[in-house]
Structures are given as structure tokens and as C-alpha cells.
Write a protein that holds these residues in place. Structure first.
Motif, PDB file in Angstrom:
ATOM      1  N   LYS A 117      12.956 -16.237 -41.622  1.00 54.66           N
ATOM      2  CA  LYS A 117      14.194 -16.580 -40.936  1.00 54.66           C
ATOM      3  C   LYS A 117      14.019 -16.496 -39.426  1.00 54.66           C
ATOM      4  N   LYS A 118      14.925 -17.129 -38.724  1.00 54.29           N
ATOM      5  CA  LYS A 118      14.957 -17.032 -37.280  1.00 54.29           C
ATOM      6  C   LYS A 118      15.309 -15.598 -36.900  1.00 54.29           C
ATOM      7  N   THR A 140      10.585 -21.327 -33.835  1.00 60.70           N
ATOM      8  CA  THR A 140      11.798 -21.733 -33.105  1.00 60.70           C
ATOM      9  C   THR A 140      13.067 -21.578 -33.932  1.00 60.70           C
ATOM     10  N   ASN A 141      13.027 -22.007 -35.181  1.00 57.08           N
ATOM     11  CA  ASN A 141      14.249 -22.035 -35.992  1.00 57.08           C
ATOM     12  C   ASN A 141      14.131 -21.271 -37.311  1.00 57.08           C
ATOM     13  N   GLY A 142      12.920 -20.866 -37.671  1.00 56.62           N
ATOM     14  CA  GLY A 142      12.720 -20.276 -38.984  1.00 56.62           C
ATOM     15  C   GLY A 142      12.464 -21.355 -40.017  1.00 56.62           C
ATOM     16  N   LYS A 187      15.937 -12.489 -30.708  1.00 55.00           N
ATOM     17  CA  LYS A 187      15.076 -12.842 -29.574  1.00 55.00           C
ATOM     18  C   LYS A 187      14.076 -11.747 -29.247  1.00 55.00           C
ATOM     19  N   GLN A 196       5.587 -24.420 -35.178  1.00 57.84           N
ATOM     20  CA  GLN A 196       6.591 -24.443 -34.118  1.00 57.84           C
ATOM     21  C   GLN A 196       8.001 -24.317 -34.683  1.00 57.84           C
ATOM     22  N   GLU A 197       8.242 -24.928 -35.823  1.00 62.10           N
ATOM     23  CA  GLU A 197       9.545 -24.834 -36.462  1.00 62.10           C
ATOM     24  C   GLU A 197       9.804 -23.408 -36.961  1.00 62.10           C
TER      25      GLU A 197
END
Length: 412
Positions: A26-27, A15-17, A30, A11-12
Motif C-alpha cells: 500500500k501507499k 508512488t501510489n502502491g 510520507k 515507480q507505481e
């Protein structure tokens, strides 16, 4: 243990990379997490016999539809020299006074489809690598362009008991989804706006920023890159078309429906050229003939005489000459001459001009020598055949030859 990779790690990463010894992801923008499905525009046919106004040709490495004898399109070759490589495509102009560009098709490049396990330790672990390799290449290719993270089932809040029973969690599928994101970074261009997959023809499609938008100008155009896979290789072509113009949309739909891979061969050139030779003379020197010759040239781009003969034969036509400008420009850049025989239209370097003058002088000398041998100094002919040949040659020089020989374009 890594086999019990926590759900929150996945999930991390989404969501954030994440940045760890096993995975650096990396993130992403979208758009990388969204999905879309490309469909035809459903633009109505322009004519009842629309299918007969298009013909699929073998162009470079593709089967590509071209309009022939279509009253709404003017086909214009587009050739670019990129270093030592020549790339080709075509434009479709509105066949009216404004000659607006409605559609463009252009060959871009060929790439290796390499499943990248090496740069991330997580994907090298046998439990995950084997899971990914058990997927078929067509399936992975499709997921690169179609997998959605919008309603990702693994981004929900899991209860304590679900997390405690970690052996039931589908970690392999989670890692596969991370692998798809990783591959998107490798495959997608930086200026991506939207992507999707056209199932009917197994095409990956990426919409990119068009030139006008890059310059902060109002744009009525959409640019797309089409990805076509063949084994462990994929080819890219670019199409651009005017939005909300049914004539332009029809051309774009034709490409999505008909484009397919077919490697270029010298035999392809001969086959197209032989078909061209069966056309009536008037169709040879108009837009239809140009389309045949251009497709034949695409398989033998190194043949200087092919371009020369094509230009000079097409100059005999009386139609709009927009399709010749690109050929002139390419020929001058490549060979130092545009090969034109129209008075006041030829463009050439001093070197090419000298070669042409020498060639003309040599032809004149050969011609005069033949005449001298045919006619005696006292004005009498050696025989009846010599007299007949002399007057036939005079008649040929006096006006343009319109015999059946004009209907033949020789390629040596």
C-alpha cells in the motif's frame, strides 16, 4: 516475464502502491520514504568531570548509564506490571524544588527479526530472494532505518532505449528497495514521526507521538524508541526527554553513546550487590546506594525479600524520598504491602497486616523467652556473661543501633 519487471511497476509501487498477485504494497505515509541521521545533540558538558558523575550499570538486558553523585539529577525507579511480566526503567527529575521530569528510560520488549519472504510472492522468486539473502543482516538492518527514497534514482524518467535494454536494468536492487519498505511496515510503530540510524552505536531510532501531543496539548517533550539488534533478535527501549533542555539532552546523549546489549544473569545481581556493599554507609542509604540496589534487583525481580530490604534500608537515608514512591507502589501492587517501617507510612492489605502482626508477636515471645532464660526469678544472673548480655540488649533496645552492623544489608 517477471525478470523484466517494468520500471513503471516499481515507480507505481513507490508512488501510489500496488496490489497484484506478486506484490501487495500500500501507499505508505510520507515519513516511510524519507531518511535521517541521528546525531548527538552537542549539548555542552554540565561539569568538567561529567564522566565521573555517570556509571554504566548492567540493568536488565542492557548496559545503561546512570547518574551517580550528580547534583542535577534525582534518579527515580519506574516499575510497571504488564500482565505477568514486570518491566523496569527510571526517570531523571530536576534536583530542585519543582522536581520536573527531564528524562525517562524504559525497557519495552524483545522481538524476532524475521526477514519476511513468505507473504509476498515477488520476494520468494530465487533471483530476488538470493540477492536479498546475499546482503548481510547488519546491512539490511541499517537500510531499514537509513535507506532514502527522497532522491530515488529509479523514479526518474527513463528513455525508450533504456527501457528497451531491460536486461541492463537493476531489477534486483529495485526489488530489494521494495523489500526494505515491506520490512519497515513490519518493524516501525504506527505512531511514527521520524526515523533514523545512529551509526556510532548501530542503533535504529524512531521518534513517536508523545502523550501530550496525543491529547492535543502543548508538549515540550520528545519520545523515541531505540532499536538494538542482536543476531536475529532486536530489543526496544523507550526514551523521553524535554526538548531544548541541556540537562535532559545530556542524559539522552549518554544513552546513545553507552547503551549496549548484555543478557541478564543471576551472577550480575550478585556482582552489583557485592560492589554496593563496599560503599561507605552514608552512600549506601542515599541515591547512589539506591541505584546499585535497583540495578541488582533488576536481575532477580522475583525475590520479595530483595525489594523489602531495599526499601527498608533506603528509608534510613535523609535525602529526598522521591525515589522510594515507585518502589512503594510496585511492592504494594505485587505483594500487598509497601514494606515501609516508617510510622504512619506503611500500606498493606489486611492479609499482609495479619502476617506482620503474627510475625511481631512471635519475635516478642522469642525475645521474652531468651530474657527469662538469662535472668533468674530472684533478679540474680547465672554468670557474668549473662549479666553483660542482658545490659547490652537493654542498651540496644533503648536507642537505635548505630554500630557497624547498621552498615550491612544482609540478603539471604
Amino acid at each position: 516475464m517477471l525478470v523484466s519487471l517494468p520500471v513503471h511497476f516499481y515507480q507505481e509501487a513507490i508512488t501510489n502502491g500496488v496490489e497484484s498477485p506478486y506484490l501487495n504494497l500500500k501507499k505508505l505515509p510520507k515519513v516511510f520514504y524519507q531518511d535521517s541521521e541521528y546525531k548527538l545533540s552537542d549539548a555542552p558538558w554540565l561539569y568538567e568531570d561529567e564522566n565521573q558523575r555517570w556509571k554504566v550499570f548492567h540493568f536488565v538486558n542492557f548496559k545503561v548509564p546512570f547518574p551517580i553523585r550528580h547534583p542535577l539529577y534525582l534518579v527515580v525507579p519506574e516499575i510497571k506490571m504488564m500482565g505477568k511480566e514486570t518491566k523496569a526503567g527510571y526517570k531523571l527529575l530536576n534536583n530542585s524544588d519543582n522536581k520536573k521530569v527531564l528524562f525517562e528510560f524504559f525497557d519495552l520488549d524483545e522481538n524476532e527479526l524475521r526477514l519476511d519472504f513468505e507473504t509476498q510472492k515477488l520476494f520468494q522468486l530465487p533471483i530476488f530472494k538470493n540477492y536479498i539473502l546475499n546482503k548481510s543482516v547488519p546491512s539490511i538492518w541499517r537500510d531499514i532505518f537509513k535507506m532514502s527514497f527522497t532522491n530515488d534514482p529509479f523514479l526518474k524518467e527513463f528513455g525508450f532505449m533504456e527501457k528497451a535494454m531491460f536486461w541492463k536494468m537493476p531489477y534486483q536492487e529495485m526489488v530489494y528497495r521494495l523489500f526494505i519498505l515491506h520490512m519497515r511496515m513490519k518493524v516501525f510503530p504506527e505512531d511514527i514521526i521520524k526515523y533514523g540510524f545512529y551509526d556510532s552505536n548501530s542503533l535504529g531510532i524512531v521518534e513517536v507521538v508523545d502523550k501530550k501531543t496525543e491529547l492535543d496539548k502543548m508538549s515540550d517533550q520528545r519520545d523515541e524508541i531505540i532499536f538494538i539488534r542482536n543476531g536475529n533478535r532486536y530489543f526496544r527501549v523507550k526514551v523521553a526527554y524535554v526538548i531544548d533542555d541541556k540537562i535532559a539532552l545530556t542524559a539522552r546523549d549518554r544513552i546513545l553513546e553507552k547503551i549496549a546489549l548484555e543478557p541478564t544473569t543471576l551472577n550480575s545481581s550478585n556482582r552489583i550487590f557485592n560492589e554496593y556493599q563496599t560503599l561507605p554507609y552514608k552512600r549506601k542509604i542515599d541515591q547512589e546506594g539506591m541505584v546499585y540496589l535497583y540495578n541488582a534487583w533488576s536481575h532477580e525481580q522475583s525475590r520479595k525479600e530483595f525489594m523489602e530490604k531495599m526499601i527498608q534500608f533506603l528509608e534510613r537515608g535523609k535525602q529526598d524520598n522521591s525515589h522510594l514512591y515507585g518502589l512503594y507502589q510496585y511492592s504494594f501492587s505485587k505483594y500487598g504491602t509497601n514494606f515501609s517501617r516508617r510510622k504512619g507510612n506503611i500500606k498493606e492489605t489486611q492479609e499482609e497486616k495479619l502476617k506482620r502482626k503474627i510475625g511481631q508477636e512471635l519475635e516478642d515471645k522469642i525475645y521474652k523467652e531468651k530474657q527469662r532464660n538469662e535472668v533468674q526469678t530472684d533478679g540474680k544472673f547465672e554468670d557474668n556473661d549473662a549479666q553483660i548480655n542482658f545490659y547490652l540488649r537493654q542498651a540496644k533496645d533503648a536507642e537505635e543501633d548505630t554500630s557497624e552492623k547498621e552498615d550491612v544489608l544482609e540478603m539471604k
